[in-house]
Write an enzyme that holds these catalytic residues in place. Structure first.
Site, PDB file in Angstrom:
ATOM      1  N   GLN A 149      -1.513  -7.702  -1.330  1.00  0.00           N
ATOM      2  CA  GLN A 149      -2.412  -6.593  -1.662  1.00  0.00           C
ATOM      3  C   GLN A 149      -3.873  -7.043  -1.589  1.00  0.00           C
ATOM      4  O   GLN A 149      -4.466  -7.401  -2.603  1.00  0.00           O
ATOM      5  CB  GLN A 149      -2.067  -6.096  -3.078  1.00  0.00           C
ATOM      6  CG  GLN A 149      -2.818  -4.875  -3.511  1.00  0.00           C
ATOM      7  CD  GLN A 149      -2.325  -3.631  -2.828  1.00  0.00           C
ATOM      8  OE1 GLN A 149      -1.135  -3.389  -2.771  1.00  0.00           O
ATOM      9  NE2 GLN A 149      -3.230  -2.836  -2.307  1.00  0.00           N
ATOM     10  N   PHE A 150      -4.452  -7.028  -0.393  1.00  0.00           N
ATOM     11  CA  PHE A 150      -5.832  -7.487  -0.240  1.00  0.00           C
ATOM     12  C   PHE A 150      -6.818  -6.611  -0.990  1.00  0.00           C
ATOM     13  O   PHE A 150      -7.898  -7.061  -1.365  1.00  0.00           O
ATOM     14  CB  PHE A 150      -6.218  -7.600   1.242  1.00  0.00           C
ATOM     15  CG  PHE A 150      -6.533  -6.298   1.913  1.00  0.00           C
ATOM     16  CD1 PHE A 150      -7.842  -5.837   1.980  1.00  0.00           C
ATOM     17  CD2 PHE A 150      -5.532  -5.529   2.482  1.00  0.00           C
ATOM     18  CE1 PHE A 150      -8.148  -4.639   2.600  1.00  0.00           C
ATOM     19  CE2 PHE A 150      -5.817  -4.332   3.108  1.00  0.00           C
ATOM     20  CZ  PHE A 150      -7.129  -3.879   3.169  1.00  0.00           C
ATOM     21  N   THR A 151      -6.455  -5.366  -1.274  1.00  0.00           N
ATOM     22  CA  THR A 151      -7.389  -4.459  -1.939  1.00  0.00           C
ATOM     23  C   THR A 151      -7.667  -4.857  -3.390  1.00  0.00           C
ATOM     24  O   THR A 151      -8.568  -4.303  -4.013  1.00  0.00           O
ATOM     25  CB  THR A 151      -6.916  -2.995  -1.875  1.00  0.00           C
ATOM     26  OG1 THR A 151      -5.669  -2.876  -2.538  1.00  0.00           O
ATOM     27  CG2 THR A 151      -6.793  -2.531  -0.427  1.00  0.00           C
TER      28      THR A 151
END
Length: 150
Positions: A78-80
């Site tokens: 989950q890069f966000t």
């Protein structure tokens, strides 16, 4: 590194309408990686996550670990989690790890977790995923390496 840990009764992840990972009781974990992260940081984060005692014992107190309840893991990249919303309304993701490095770290985390937890499921790095879960509690913990070990 950031882990958003949700204690779940069940969770699954699908890509293109097909379920690729599914667990029962355990943790659904969103995994965020930054460019500063290392395997040593990952090892510390994994140890902390697996050791958390956030399942209820026979007296209703959060006193049991993932191992003690036979819990499972679902790990989702989950890069966000590294969204920077300081300027304007459009988030910047420059603090997130470069894709190749982040994917290598994600794979490392999965492999290390498999040595500690019998059932480890996963999402697909970089894919458009649909994550479903039944949050048990709800109970959500955020672990951030810079705050824990910084």
């Amino acid at each position: 590194m950031k882990f958003v840990i949700q204690r779940v009764a069940e969770s699954s992840v699908a890509v293109d309408g097909k379920v690729i990972g599914q667990i029962g009781k355990g943790y659904m974990v969103l995994v965020g990686v930054s460019n500063e992260d290392t395997r040593e940081i990952a090892d510390k984060m994994i140890k902390k996550m697996v050791g958390l005692r956030i399942f209820e014992d026979e007296e209703g107190k959060t006193n049991l670990s993932l191992e003690q309840v036979g819990g499972e893991l679902l790990l989702i990249s989950q890069f966000t989690l590294y969204a920077n919303c300081k300027k304007g309304n459009r988030p910047s993701f420059i603090e997130a790890g470069a894709p190749q490095m982040a994917e290598e770290m994600y794979e490392y985390i999965i492999e290390q977790c498999k040595t500690m937890v019998p059932v480890v499921e996963r999402g697909q790095f970089g894919a458009d995923m649909k994550v479903s879960l039944v949050n048990d509690g709800p109970f959500t913990i955020v672990l951030e390496s810079d705050k824990l070990f910084g």
